[in-house]
Scaffold this motif. Structure first.
Motif, PDB file in Angstrom:
ATOM      1  N   TRP A  52       0.813  -1.220   0.000  1.00 53.73           N
ATOM      2  CA  TRP A  52       0.000   0.000   0.000  1.00 53.73           C
ATOM      3  C   TRP A  52       0.847   1.270   0.000  1.00 53.73           C
ATOM      4  O   TRP A  52       0.349   2.361   0.244  1.00 53.73           O
ATOM      5  CB  TRP A  52      -0.924  -0.002   1.221  1.00 53.73           C
ATOM      6  N   LYS A 200      -1.426   4.761  10.197  1.00 57.40           N
ATOM      7  CA  LYS A 200      -2.152   4.362   8.995  1.00 57.40           C
ATOM      8  C   LYS A 200      -1.890   5.315   7.839  1.00 57.40           C
ATOM      9  O   LYS A 200      -1.980   6.535   7.984  1.00 57.40           O
ATOM     10  CB  LYS A 200      -3.658   4.300   9.283  1.00 57.40           C
ATOM     11  N   GLU A 202      -3.315   5.907   4.038  1.00 59.53           N
ATOM     12  CA  GLU A 202      -4.409   5.542   3.145  1.00 59.53           C
ATOM     13  C   GLU A 202      -4.077   5.930   1.711  1.00 59.53           C
ATOM     14  O   GLU A 202      -3.357   6.895   1.466  1.00 59.53           O
ATOM     15  CB  GLU A 202      -5.702   6.240   3.577  1.00 59.53           C
ATOM     16  N   THR A 248      -7.969  -0.669   9.776  1.00 57.38           N
ATOM     17  CA  THR A 248      -7.702  -0.783   8.351  1.00 57.38           C
ATOM     18  C   THR A 248      -8.829  -0.131   7.565  1.00 57.38           C
ATOM     19  O   THR A 248      -9.880   0.188   8.094  1.00 57.38           O
ATOM     20  CB  THR A 248      -7.586  -2.265   7.938  1.00 57.38           C
ATOM     21  N   VAL A 250     -10.167   2.827   4.508  1.00 62.12           N
ATOM     22  CA  VAL A 250     -10.075   4.257   4.228  1.00 62.12           C
ATOM     23  C   VAL A 250     -11.330   4.940   4.749  1.00 62.12           C
ATOM     24  O   VAL A 250     -12.441   4.527   4.425  1.00 62.12           O
ATOM     25  CB  VAL A 250      -9.913   4.513   2.715  1.00 62.12           C
ATOM     26  N   SER A 254     -11.121  10.916   4.767  1.00 64.00           N
ATOM     27  CA  SER A 254      -9.874  10.851   4.001  1.00 64.00           C
ATOM     28  C   SER A 254     -10.152  10.738   2.507  1.00 64.00           C
ATOM     29  O   SER A 254      -9.479  11.376   1.694  1.00 64.00           O
ATOM     30  CB  SER A 254      -9.035   9.662   4.463  1.00 64.00           C
ATOM     31  N   PHE A 277      -9.433   1.307  -3.087  1.00 60.45           N
ATOM     32  CA  PHE A 277      -9.123   1.989  -1.842  1.00 60.45           C
ATOM     33  C   PHE A 277      -8.289   1.029  -0.990  1.00 60.45           C
ATOM     34  O   PHE A 277      -8.485  -0.181  -1.053  1.00 60.45           O
ATOM     35  CB  PHE A 277     -10.385   2.316  -1.040  1.00 60.45           C
ATOM     36  N   SER A 279      -5.265   0.740   2.664  1.00 57.33           N
ATOM     37  CA  SER A 279      -4.406   1.381   3.661  1.00 57.33           C
ATOM     38  C   SER A 279      -3.423   0.368   4.208  1.00 57.33           C
ATOM     39  O   SER A 279      -3.651  -0.846   4.158  1.00 57.33           O
ATOM     40  CB  SER A 279      -5.241   1.963   4.806  1.00 57.33           C
TER      41      SER A 279
END
Length: 336
Positions: A52, A200, A202, A248, A250, A254, A277, A279
């Motif tokens: 990611w 995290k 994203e 976990t 998104v 965001s 999407f 993260s």
């Protein structure tokens, strides 16, 4: 202190085949060590933080907020990327801002080095898709970027070509292994490092044929900088959240922020197709700095935070120098 371990009866086992572990395995294998790289996931690596990541190789831009050690390691890593993967794109990176973020843009210019200021015409010549979008930009010509999902398999292939062995779906612990063990498990190493936390990051992957970019574009943003990173086949990665949370996925906020900011870079992104999407949890120590921990034949490489692809090669070089020559880097290494 471990003086030298380059012996046939002293294998090197590395746990974790993400970007940190892959570079450790590659340099040790090239140096003639009997290397085995263990990865608990499968070959797709979809559970790895590296899956990611943005893959930006931008030590000069990162100097705006990162400690000097990140720039030092990052600059050395650029040389290693060029040496090991000569096709790595080093097209530079761009920093742009809208008029309301003008003060932050000028601050970014003051806090960083090795950039050229481009006027609107020069920016349009460099990136025609940005013509008329910004009155000027900062161009960092020495920086580069990689596509993590393409470059990790390349590194894995180079490890095997150098004589190393990779074992996927191999969930091992250091106590299961003989010889030197290098732990590159990231956030999963909290059984050994309770102070680790996950930050995290994203990302959104979008697709459009209406915008072409040859290099990453960083948009100065009041909350966080937006990165628009070109991929192959009309894909772009939007990213750069750093959220102190370990869930976990998104968040809606965001997603709105990232997509809205991308639209301000170019309106055609508003018509782009959302592909994915996702993260990842970046492993970070309280000071957000990397650490090579040494305890006899057990070595841990962790805390790469948001700089994994930028600094992993240099960290691997430091680990190899310690194992082969007992060389200590006091800024990075801690010996028990």
């Amino acid at each position: 202190m471990l003086q030298t371990t380059k012996r046939p009866d002293s294998p090197v086992s590395i746990i974790g085949a993400g970007i940190a572990g892959a570079w450790q395995a590659l340099l040790f294998a090239q140096a003639g060590h009997a290397v085995t790289l263990h990865e608990r996931g499968d070959e797709a690596m979809t559970d790895a933080t590296s899956h990611w990541a943005g893959g930006m190789l931008a030590p000069y831009c990162e100097a705006e907020i990162a400690e000097p050690i990140i720039s030092r390691l990052g600059l050395r890593s650029l040389d290693l990327w060029r040496r090991e993967l000569p096709d790595t794109p080093f097209n530079g990176s761009l920093v742009v801002a809208h008029p309301r973020e003008r003060n932050d843009f000028e601050r970014f210019a003051r806090m960083t080095e090795h950039h050229r200021r481009l006027d609107a015409a020069s920016l349009a010549a460099l990136e025609p898709s940005l013509e008329g979008r910004f009155r000027d930009a900062l161009f960092f010509p020495a920086e580069g970027h990689v596509e993590p999902r393409r470059v990790l398999p390349k590194l894995h292939e180079r490890i095997k070509a150098a004589g190393g062995t990779i074992k996927f779906c191999s969930d091992v612990s250091a106590n299961d292994l003989d010889g030197i063990v290098i732990d590159c498990r990231g956030i999963n190493a909290r059984d050994e490092h309770s102070e680790l936390r996950g930050v995290k990051g994203e990302m959104i992957l979008i697709e459009t044929d209406e915008v072409q970019l040859a290099r990453p574009v960083r948009l100065i943003h009041p909350r966080w900088p937006l990165y628009v990173i070109p991929r192959e086949n009309g894909l772009f990665m939007l990213g750069a959240t750093s959220i102190e949370a370990e869930d976990t996925g998104v968040s809606v906020r965001s997603a709105l922020e990232l997509l809205g900011a991308a639209y301000t870079v170019h309106p055609a992104f508003g018509e782009a197709r959302i592909v994915e999407f996702g993260s990842g949890l970046r492993p970070a120590f309280p000071d957000n700095l990397p650490r090579i921990g040494i305890r006899d034949r057990r070595i841990s490489v962790n805390g790469l935070y948001r700089h994994g692809f930028l600094i992993a090669p240099a960290l691997a070089e430091l680990t190899l120098a310690y194992v082969e020559r007992g060389q200590i880097d006091n800024e990075v290494m801690q010996c028990a």
